[in-house]
Design an enzyme around this catalytic site. Structure first.
Site, PDB file in Angstrom:
ATOM      1  N   ASP A 193       0.849  -1.189   0.059  1.00  0.00           N
ATOM      2  CA  ASP A 193      -0.158  -0.195  -0.054  1.00  0.00           C
ATOM      3  C   ASP A 193       0.703   1.159   0.058  1.00  0.00           C
ATOM      4  O   ASP A 193       2.096   1.149   0.391  1.00  0.00           O
ATOM      5  CB  ASP A 193      -1.111   0.142   1.430  1.00  0.00           C
ATOM      6  CG  ASP A 193      -2.162  -1.050   1.219  1.00  0.00           C
ATOM      7  OD1 ASP A 193      -2.376  -1.344  -0.100  1.00  0.00           O
ATOM      8  OD2 ASP A 193      -2.611  -1.487   2.153  1.00  0.00           O
TER       9      ASP A 193
ATOM     10  N   ASP B  71      -4.721  -3.201   5.156  1.00  0.00           N
ATOM     11  CA  ASP B  71      -5.043  -2.593   6.250  1.00  0.00           C
ATOM     12  C   ASP B  71      -6.842  -2.615   6.470  1.00  0.00           C
ATOM     13  O   ASP B  71      -7.221  -2.685   7.525  1.00  0.00           O
ATOM     14  CB  ASP B  71      -4.967  -1.276   6.453  1.00  0.00           C
ATOM     15  CG  ASP B  71      -5.216  -0.311   5.381  1.00  0.00           C
ATOM     16  OD1 ASP B  71      -5.998  -0.552   4.601  1.00  0.00           O
ATOM     17  OD2 ASP B  71      -4.767   0.773   5.284  1.00  0.00           O
TER      18      ASP B  71
ATOM     19  N   ASP C 272      -9.127  -6.404   2.247  1.00  0.00           N
ATOM     20  CA  ASP C 272      -7.675  -6.661   1.866  1.00  0.00           C
ATOM     21  C   ASP C 272      -7.852  -8.092   2.369  1.00  0.00           C
ATOM     22  O   ASP C 272      -6.650  -8.695   2.021  1.00  0.00           O
ATOM     23  CB  ASP C 272      -6.772  -5.704   2.669  1.00  0.00           C
ATOM     24  CG  ASP C 272      -6.624  -4.377   2.048  1.00  0.00           C
ATOM     25  OD1 ASP C 272      -7.058  -4.214   0.726  1.00  0.00           O
ATOM     26  OD2 ASP C 272      -6.298  -3.430   2.609  1.00  0.00           O
TER      27      ASP C 272
END
Length: 1105
Positions: A397, A718, A722
């Protein structure tokens, strides 16, 4: 359940003298109420209780403030309604743990040898010794080690925060959606409202929205608690059903485009997959298991041949050559010889079986896990530690991982003016300023706030969603007070809230004015909000028409320049609804249109200063870093350039989610692996991606057949959505600070600081684990080969093993327990990142290691056999060969034993290097455990030789003899330098060993797609937790959308639970520019250039890897 109000006591009609009489509802009443759903529940609440407000009155709690917190009141509620605690399943007894520990294959072999040895120990001929009992001691020690391993795995830690901790009834909600799949099995999110379905159940996850509820059931009285009670009542059958359900739930884990007969296919797959054996997740464990079995078989064959040869030699020599006949009075003597031969055979077997392998793995992993905690890596699954060492790709990310996640507004476009820095409040007319303040303060989660710094001179603390905090900080920079606005308009006065999700990419809040009209504030991704705007405020605060060409010009002149500087762009807008006819608030498309743009702000999230260097290390180590983000492509490209993910002159791709899907999917919307294989090798940035895109990318890379090795992929995440990508990845990293509970449960490692550099440290520790096991193998196999050959050859030639049983067990203890402790605790070094990943099929024993094993084996065998057959002449002592059956220990065989141990001791230092490095003493004092083990073993050897006597078959040695033994041992270090001088390309005849499972080996046994891998930690969890894992698997089958985290304010008993959403705004979509990317800024050097600049003296084997 029928809606029968006669079953309930109205008001406070419960009998006096009972605590339930203090409340208007009993536990039974509330349990039966919580079993109802939808309209039936609404009817029961209204008819029987007179609405939710009356339930609050009966329970003596405030619908706004909750419980008073009075200790006496809380204690009374505990007694009436119970605690919010579900009793755990009864722990396994010590004997059960012992029995499980004894199931290990290696231990079974030792157990058989121990039982035979114990049986033989009861036979004591005149003058006999007690050697056989040593094998029983060895098996018992190994069992104790395995038992400690089992007990260590029993404990696990779980955290709550994203799931409802108790049953309750909704009092007030805003666009609230709940995932009830953990209880109902239905994957669709359930929309909750006071009018249709206000029932909220414990164990379910808040997916969207915010709200407040009154708690009506806790602990075993909640719906989840009732199920746990049922699980505990019938442990046998219920556990099997739960496990089967979990397996079937895992089938739908893979997110794929729908097919015409998918339902039928899934049913067929479910039937097949339940029967398929689960696979081991750990690559290293698979290699070690295969190697241990091969070594064990070889040892069994050698021990059997040893016994057969000894027996045949004795029989032929005694009854054939010497011509003796079997005399009855000689039978005890013959039996003693046969017992001795059998003991020698069992000793060879025990030495050959590598029982130290699982111990070395456990010690290395446990040590690494403990040390990784200091590097901000909380390891949930031990095997993830070593798997990370083989990682070839990291999908990371952006926000919070590569960047600091401390967002700040640095540019703004207000009133037709583009401010390159925060404007002066006086430069903005009051009308626009009020709209900005109200639009930010009201249209944000009230849990997001700016607090004073903890230390004087520090930065203000951002609590809640970072994007919203940046906007609140923008309001403070304009010398305005957002808290005053929130005090004037509390959360209860919000008429309607459209919370942020991945579909909307915006958030809107509706207020009702005193005159009956409505005003809606909106914020979100710039292009999305601007696309819905038909007006824009000019510099005078007047709304003018905002045409398509005006929007395109604004994107080109304002938004794209901001994005190219790495800024996230957020647009603020509003809309007024006239009084009279109330709009249809459920018609979202009609509501979120015809907006008036207020301002566009550019938010900066600076790159962490240590990230570029960390990414450079990854590239040097042969690991490809990819950024997967929801930001627009310009912002993502700018951040990737600053991080060093994008390098100049390289053929890299930056794609948006839509373009990515267009390139990899066919006309039916199905992912084609062949098309994906053309994209992912060059892909470095995936912008505007959804959780589905991330999962598709990870799955495509793992399933790809491009290249010689299968890719090992690590993923960071997070959000709840996901979860599928984290579960699919070889190693899933969840964010410890910003991560949701679901993401953490799906992950293998939790980053407690949300920092990318911690991932690099995990790679280093993973490679260190792999190298530590290889070091131990190199040492142990050398001892194995020498000890077995010495015992076998010596027994066949002299009818006696030069190394006695107890001596062999001492050697076995050195090479197993002590060596694993010493070599498995080597600290990692930066040099581990100077080589490429090993790969899943890379053999454990490389050609260099095989060269070391055989080279040192030749040295040791030459010395041992020289001492065995000519040692008595060199030292001028009596020969120990062909001594009578129960003769005392000899100096000759003691020297052989002592020299053998000294060689192992110094070879343990050689084993610290496995890539051909010459300096075996490098950083040796960084590992105090190694130094302690070597020194302790040396002292113990002195005690055994000098004071061991007959139990250890040792006779005291002179100082001269000791010096010779040590001198020969030191020769191992010199011999090791000679071995390092032999180039590997001259030893092509040497074979590697310990290969991973090849494609040919798993064609028949390969695990079907979607079936869960064996999770050793999960297998040890309490049976009552099956429901949570089942719910987790259900959640992972959802079509991903943005999941909103929930915070809980829970009091004992029947209190209020508030779960405000944490919203997030994302940046606008920017057009995709096909082709390669050539950034102008000078980035880090390419891996090839870095290899050329490695320090001189770097071993060639490191570069070859």
């Amino acid at each position: 359940m029928t809606n029968n109000s006669a079953d309930h006591h109205p008001g406070n009609s419960v009998a006096e003298g009972s605590h339930e009489g203090d409340f208007g509802c009993s536990v039974v009443d509330l349990r039966s109420l919580m079993e109802l759903r939808s309209s039936e529940a609404v009817t029961r609440i209204n008819d029987t209780y007179g609405g939710v407000q009356n339930i609050c009155k009966r329970l003596k709690t405030s619908p706004v403030e909750g419980l008073s917190g009075n200790p006496a009141d809380l204690e009374k509620r505990r007694q009436v309604f119970g605690q919010n605690f579900i009793p755990p399943k009864k722990a396994k007894t010590f004997l059960q743990l012992v029995w499980e520990a004894l199931q290990d294959v290696t231990l079974i072999i030792l157990e058989i040898a121990a039982i035979i040895s114990l049986g033989l120990s009861f036979y004591h001929p005149p003058g006999g010794d007690n050697e056989p009992g040593g094998i029983w001691l060895q098996a018992r020690e190994s069992c104790d080690v395995s038992l400690r391993m089992k007990k260590r795995q029993m404990f696990s830690h779980s955290r709550r925060g994203d799931l409802l901790p108790a049953d309750g009834i909704l009092i007030q909600g805003n666009d609230l959606k709940i995932d009830e799949s953990s209880l109902t099995g239905e994957s669709d999110h359930v929309k909750k409202s006071l009018e249709k379905d206000p029932m909220l159940l414990s164990g379910t996850h808040v997916m969207e929205g915010s709200g407040r509820m009154v708690v009506t059931a806790v602990g075993i009285n909640s719906q989840t608690g009732i199920i746990f009670t049922l699980l505990g009542a019938g442990e046998g059958e219920e556990e099997k059903k739960a496990k089967k359900a979990k397996t079937q739930d895992g089938v739908a884990l893979e997110i794929q485009p729908l097919k015409s007969q998918e339902g039928v296919e899934n049913e067929e797959k479910e039937k097949k997959k339940v029967k398929v054996p689960k696979k081991e997740k750990s690559v290293l464990q698979g290699k070690l298991t295969r190697l241990a079995v091969q070594i064990g078989k070889a040892g069994l064959i050698m021990s059997a041949i040893t016994v057969i040869i000894l027996v045949l030699y004795f029989v032929i020599d005694t009854f054939g050559v010497q011509g003796r006949s079997w005399l009855a009075e000689c039978t005890p003597i013959y039996i003693q010889y046969f017992v001795k031969f059998f003991i020698i055979g069992v000793t060879v077997l025990v030495v050959a079986v590598p029982e130290g392998l699982p111990l070395a793995v456990t010690i290395s992993l446990a040590y690494s896990v403990k040390k990784m905690m200091k590097d901000n890596n909380l390891v949930r699954h031990l095997d993830a530690c070593e798997t990370m060492g083989n990682a070839t790709a990291i999908c990371s990310d952006k926000t919070g991982t590569l960047t600091m996640n401390r967002m700040t507004v640095v540019q703004a476009y207000v009133g037709d003016t583009h401010y390159r820095q925060i404007p002066d409040p006086e430069a903005i007319i009051p009308k626009i300023l009020d709209l900005i303040v109200n639009g930010v303060a009201i249209n944000s989660a009230y849990t997001s706030k700016i607090l004073p710094p903890e230390k004087e001179g520090g930065l203000p603390r951002q609590v809640g969603n970072k994007t919203e905090c940046s906007l609140l900080g923008f309001v403070l920079d304009l010398k305005q007070d957002y808290q005053a606005v929130r005090s004037e308009v509390p959360e209860e006065k919000l008429y309607k809230v459209y919370t942020f999700n991945s579909v909307r990419k915006s958030m809107s809040t509706v207020l009702k004015n005193p005159d009956g009209s409505f005003r809606m504030y909106s914020k979100g991704a710039s292009e999305i909000i601007l696309r819905k705007c038909t007006k824009i405020l000019d510099k005078n605060g007047e709304a003018r028409v905002f045409k398509v060409k005006d929007r395109d010009e604004m994107v080109k002149k304002v938004i794209e320049p901001m994005a190219c500087h790495g800024l996230r762009t957020i647009s603020l807008a509003f809309r007024d609804f006239p009084a009279g006819v109330e709009p249809d608030w459920d018609s979202e498309n009609e509501i979120l249109t015809d907006l008036t743009s207020i301002a566009v702000v550019g938010i900066e999230d600076p790159v962490r200063p240590e990230v570029p260097e960390a990414i450079q290390k990854c590239q040097r180590a042969g690991i490809t870093v990819r950024m997967v983000t929801g930001d627009n492509i310009n912002t993502a490209r700018a951040i990737a350039t600053k991080c060093g993910i994008l390098l100049p002159g390289e053929d890299f791709l930056c794609l948006e989610g839509k373009e990515f899907n267009r390139l990899i999917r066919n006309e039916k919307g199905e992912v084609e692996q062949e098309q994906l294989d053309k994209i992912w090798p060059k892909l470095r940035v995936l912008a505007r991606s959804s959780p589905t895109d991330k999962h598709t990318l990870v799955k495509g890379i793992i399933d790809s057949t491009v290249g010689e090795q299968r890719q090992v992929v690590a993923v960071t995440g997070d959000g709840t959505n996901d979860g599928p990508a984290l579960k699919k990845a070889d190693v899933g990293f969840a964010m410890g600070i910003a991560g949701t509970d679901v993401a953490k449960e799906a992950s293998d490692i939790i980053l407690t600081d949300d920092n990318f550099t911690s991932i690099v440290k995990a790679v280093m520790w993973g490679r260190n684990v792999y190298d530590s096991i290889s070091k131990f193998l190199q040492f142990q196999l050398t001892v194995n080969i020498v000890a077995v050959i010495v015992a076998f050859t010596g027994a066949c030639i002299t009818q006696d093993s030069p190394l006695k049983a107890v001596q062999m067990l001492w050697v076995n203890l050195i090479m197993d327990t002590f060596a694993s402790l010493a070599l498995a605790t080597e600290p990692p070094s930066e040099s581990l990142l100077l080589r490429r990943p090993y790969g899943r099929n890379k053999p454990l024993i490389s050609r260099t290691m095989m060269k070391n094993i055989l080279g040192h084996g030749v040295y040791q065998l030459t010395i041992i056999f020289t001492l065995l057959f000519a040692g008595e002449k060199f030292f001028d002592i009596d020969s120990g060969r062909n001594t009578p059956l129960h003769s005392p220990p000899t100096e000759h065989y003691t020297i052989v034993f002592n020299t053998f141990v000294m060689m192992q001791l110094f070879n343990e230092i050689n084993a610290r290097k496995i890539h051909g490095e010459r300096n075996v003493f490098e950083a040796i004092f960084r590992n105090p455990i190694f130094c302690t083990v070597v020194l302790g073993t040396f002292v113990s050897q002195i005690i055994i030789v000098e004071f061991g006597g007959k139990p250890f078959s040792c006779s005291g040695l002179t100082l001269s003899q000791w010096f010779w033994c040590i001198f020969i041992g030191v020769g191992e270090l010199l011999w090791g330098q000679l071995i390092c001088s032999i180039p590997n390309n001259q030893l092509k005849f040497l074979k590697e060993a310990g290969h991973g499972t090849t494609k040919e080996d798993i064609q028949d046994e390969e695990l079907p797609e979607g079936l869960d891998e064996i999770d050793h930690a999960e297998m040890e969890l309490r049976r009552g937790q099956i429901l949570w894992f089942r719910g987790l698997n259900r959640i992972q089958t959802q079509v991903p959308c943005r999941v909103l985290r929930c915070g809980f304010l829970l009091s004992w008993g029947y209190s209020l639970v508030q779960f405000p959403t944490t919203t997030s705004a994302t940046c606008p979509i920017s057009s995709y520019n096909p082709g390669t990317f050539n950034p102008p800024a000078p980035p880090p050097q390419s891996p090839r250039a870095l290899d050329e600049k490695m320090p001189k003296g770097t071993p060639q084997s490191l570069l070859d890897c």
